[in-house]
Each structure stands twice: as structure tokens, then as C-alpha cells.
Design an enzyme around this catalytic site. Structure first.
Site, PDB file in Angstrom:
ATOM      1  N   LYS A   1     -41.102 -32.524 -15.225  1.00 26.68           N
ATOM      2  CA  LYS A   1     -40.683 -33.826 -14.711  1.00 26.68           C
ATOM      3  C   LYS A   1     -41.312 -34.224 -13.382  1.00 26.68           C
ATOM      4  CE  LYS A   1     -38.227 -34.766 -18.137  1.00 26.68           C
ATOM      5  NZ  LYS A   1     -38.956 -35.586 -19.093  1.00 26.68           N
TER       6      LYS A   1
ATOM      7  N   PRO B   1     -40.075 -26.707 -12.530  1.00 31.07           N
ATOM      8  CA  PRO B   1     -41.099 -27.205 -13.457  1.00 31.07           C
ATOM      9  C   PRO B   1     -40.770 -27.040 -14.935  1.00 31.07           C
ATOM     10  CG  PRO B   1     -41.786 -25.125 -12.465  1.00 31.07           C
ATOM     11  CD  PRO B   1     -40.532 -25.541 -11.759  1.00 31.07           C
TER      12      PRO B   1
ATOM     13  N   TYR C   1     -37.355 -35.077 -22.834  1.00 32.49           N
ATOM     14  CA  TYR C   1     -38.642 -34.432 -22.619  1.00 32.49           C
ATOM     15  C   TYR C   1     -39.792 -35.442 -22.673  1.00 32.49           C
ATOM     16  CZ  TYR C   1     -42.083 -30.666 -22.583  1.00 32.49           C
ATOM     17  OH  TYR C   1     -43.115 -29.818 -22.233  1.00 32.49           O
TER      18      TYR C   1
ATOM     19  N   HIS D   1     -49.405 -34.202 -27.964  1.00 35.45           N
ATOM     20  CA  HIS D   1     -48.559 -33.218 -28.632  1.00 35.45           C
ATOM     21  C   HIS D   1     -47.372 -33.923 -29.270  1.00 35.45           C
ATOM     22  CE1 HIS D   1     -49.875 -29.172 -26.691  1.00 35.45           C
ATOM     23  NE2 HIS D   1     -50.894 -29.992 -26.815  1.00 35.45           N
TER      24      HIS D   1
ATOM     25  N   TYR E   1     -42.013 -22.525 -25.197  1.00 32.35           N
ATOM     26  CA  TYR E   1     -41.031 -22.152 -24.180  1.00 32.35           C
ATOM     27  C   TYR E   1     -40.254 -20.950 -24.718  1.00 32.35           C
ATOM     28  CZ  TYR E   1     -41.746 -26.541 -21.636  1.00 32.35           C
ATOM     29  OH  TYR E   1     -42.285 -27.581 -20.913  1.00 32.35           O
TER      30      TYR E   1
END
Length: 392
Positions: A298, A294, A386, A73, A202
Site C-alpha cells: 500500500k 509492506p 488489494y 497480475h 504470500y
């Protein structure tokens, strides 16, 4: 009675990867796991692999199936105000993440152990750790046939998760815990349907957070924020799809694909850190030492980062009789752990609806989201964290 250099408690990604890295350097290790092989290979957990995780798995030769079946991604969407705002990971950092389930990494590592004859014992019980403060620690346990065993070691690695036996083996006066529990949980479902979007979404919504993810081109992973004491029995499949549809709704072209729900469950949200991550000849790694919510993806990646540091420290200690890296293991790892804890807290706080918050706090959340989506500097900071910071 048997002997090895490193006794590893737990056959999750941390324990198996540590064993594989040590064997590659000529150090003997034995992995002890309470569950069956079938269980650990089917245990659905994390699915986002950071860039450094992917590079490490390739480097040691266990990334072939990940490269064939994983989903790279180049970005993800922040969805709020009924709009998508893309965080372009590759453009901002030059790196990607790969969606590849934790259980798939476990399968690959077990297969690699099997191919090379590295020992992994499943379905052990009554595991106890002894003499951790000396230079001859040992483990007692019962094997899969119920026979009492003793494993003498130079070092013990506790990779057995938050509920394992390793962390409680440290005397209470030699360790400190930092803990935060959140007033909500995640209801997660695994659905047999193609993903509705090519990247993760998200979502911040007035009804609560939602996440659209995936595990393969045919399997979608989805999450809903629910009260921390919610019961899964209260959520029928129809109610789950209805709520997901409401929270993921956007102005423009988007249609949530529904399908049979293969699995569902509720996960509490918490932050937890153990300091130090070592005691005598016991070294903790992964969830045995720390838990992150979550939201920041990580957990597994932190475990792998721990093991990367620990494997090098143990090579120095056991092969070259140099203890500096082993003595600094905890301090080295905790720098990364607290960075990940902050990032996970930041993502969680920005995206979830705190039931105790007022309108002022919710306006602050929207302000932060709008700034992150419109500022290259803010988006770059989010993207850098990220995709994963470089290993120490």
C-alpha cells in the site's frame, strides 16, 4: 530569491506526480530533492501498482513504458499448510494489479518533467520551511553548488518521506502521531533469476513469513521474515536461499530458482499515521504523513492517492480561490489511510509469526487463512482491498 506557486519537498513518486499534475493544470511548481537524480532513479522500493494507480498514470500520459514492461497480475497465491490457495483478483473484482518498480515510475516522471521543462532541483541541502501558518510561506536551502536560495510559495507540499524535514516543521502541539512497531523485519533480496512462479506468493510458515515477487521476467524479488534487530551480515547468500527454499516448499510441483543476489537489506516493520496531514499552508503526502507495513503493498499507492486529492484541492485553492477541498484534504485522505493501515495490519498479522505468540494464536492464524482461502466473501474482501479502492 525565486517564486513559485507550490514548493514541493521530495522527488519520490508523490512529489514528482504532484508537480506533473499541477503543471498540467497551469500551476507552477518546483521540486526540491536532497539526493542525486541517479540515486532516486535507482532506489528500489515498492513494486506493486494498484489498479487506480495504473489508470492514473495512463490518464496523464506517463504509462507507456509501464504498459510495455510492467507485469499485469490477475491473482496471487496464499501459501500455507504446504499448499497454494489462489486469490483470483480479476475474477473477484474485475481488476488487476501491475508489477512495476517504484524507481521505474520515478524515472518516467523525471523524464516527463525533463521533456516539458518542469523544474526539479537535485542535491539540495539545509532545507528549512518558514512561515507555514501565514499565506506567504517560503523555503530556504542550498542548491547543488552550495549557494543559499530562497523559494517563496503560496503552498508547500511535504513529500520527503518519513525522515524528511516537512513533518517536523509542524509545531508539536498541532499534530498527533499514531505508531505501532512490529517485533520482526523483512530481509529483502533482488536476485538475477527468472521468477519461480507466474504470480506473487504470500507464505505463512512456522519458521516465518516469506514472499516471492518479481521485478521483471529476469529479476526476482524475495523476502524473509527475520527478527527486528537482525544484522544483514549474518545472512550469507547460501543461508538466504536455503531459508527461502524451506519456507516456500509446497506439496506438488514447485522449484525455487536461484541466482546471483544483486542487492539485499533489512527493512523494519511499522505502522505510523500523522493527524492532521496539514498545517497552515503545509500539506503532507505519502511517507511524510504515514507508513504501512509492506505486506499489503500500500505504501506507494497511498502516496499517489494523497497526491490525487491534493492536486485537485490546490487547483481549487490557487486557480479558483476556493478553499473547501484544501481545508478537507487531511480528513479526505485519512479515511483511505486508515483503511490501508487496517488492511496492511490484517495481512501482516495473518501471515507473520509473532515471536511472542502462543499455540492458541497460531491456530487462529491458520483458521483465518483457511477461511479466506475457502470463502468467496472473504477472498473478495481481500481482493478488493488489494487491487485498490477507487480514488475519492
Amino acid at each position: 530569491m525565486a517564486r513559485t506557486q507550490v514548493g514541493i519537498i521530495g522527488a519520490g513518486p508523490a512529489g514528482l506526480l504532484l508537480s506533473y499534475l499541477l503543471h498540467a493544470e497551469g500551476i507552477d511548481a518546483v521540486v526540491l530533492e536532497a539526493r542525486s537524480r541517479e540515486y532516486v532513479e535507482k532506489r528500489v522500493r515498492a513494486g506493486v501498482c494498484e489498479h487506480p494507480t495504473v489508470e492514473l498514470l495512463r490518464e496523464i500520459g506517463v504509462g507507456t513504458r509501464m504498459d510495455a514492461e510492467g507485469l499485469p497480475h490477475h491473482g496471487f497465491s496464499l501459501r500455507f499448510d504446504r499448499e497454494d490457495h489462489r486469490i483470483a483478483l480479476s475474477e473477484l473484482t474485475g481488476k488487476t494489479i501491475t508489477v512495476y518498480g517504484q524507481q521505474e515510475i520515478v524515472k518516467d516522471l523525471i523524464a516527463a518533467h525533463e521533456a516539458k521543462g518542469y523544474p526539479v532541483e537535485f542535491e539540495v541541502s539545509d532545507v528549512e520551511l518558514h512561515e507555514l501558518s501565514g499565506d506567504q510561506p517560503f523555503v530556504t536551502y542550498r542548491d547543488a553548488d552550495g549557494v543559499s536560495r530562497r523559494l517563496d510559495c503560496d503552498v508547500i507540499a511535504g513529500c520527503d518521506g518519513f525522515h524528511g524535514v516537512s513533518r517536523p516543521a509542524i509545531p508539536a502541539d498541532r499534530v498527533r502521531f499514531f505508531n505501532r512497531e512490529y517485533p520482526f523485519a523483512w530481509l529483502g533480496v533482488l536476485a538475477q533469476t527468472p521468477p519461480s512462479h507466474e504470480e506473487l506468493i504470500y507464505t505463512h510458515h512456522e519458521r516465518g513469513f516469506a514472499l516471492h515477487s518479481m521485478r521483471s521476467p529476469e529479476i526476482t524479488r524475495l523476502y524473509l521474515q527475520v527478527p527486528f534487530d537482525e544484522k544483514i551480515a549474518e545472512w550469507s547468500d547460501d543461508r538466504i536461499w536455503s531459508e527461502l527454499s524451506l519456507r516456500l516448499e509446497v506439496d506438488g510441483e514447485f522449484s525455487l530458482r536461484e541466482g546471483p543476489i544483486l542487492d539485499k537489506g533489512i527493512t523494519p516493520m511499522r505502522s505510523f499515521v500523522t493527524e492532521p496531514m496539514q498545517y497552515g499552508r503545509l500539506f503532507l503526502a505519502g511517507d511524510a504523513a504515514h507508513i504501512v507495513p509492506p505486506t499489503g503493498a500500500k505504501g506507494m499507492n497511498l502516496a499517489i492517492a494523497d497526491v490525487r486529492v491534493l492536486s485537485r484541492a490546490l487547483v481549487e485553492l490557487l486557480q479558483h480561490k476556493r478553499s473547501e477541498l484544501a481545508e478537507s484534504y487531511s480528513d479526505t485522505c485519512l479515511r483511505r489511510v486508515w483503511r490501508a493501515e487496517h488492511f496492511s495490519w490484517y495481512m501482516t498479522s495473518m501471515l507473520h509469526v509473532d515471536p511472542s505468540s502462543d499455540d492458541f494464536q497460531r491456530r487462529l492464524q491458520l483458521s483465518q487463512l483457511r477461511y479466506t482461502a475457502s470463502s468467496t466473501a472473504a477472498a473478495t474482501s481481500l481482493a478488493e482491498n488489494y487491487v485498490g479502492l477507487p480514488f475519492e
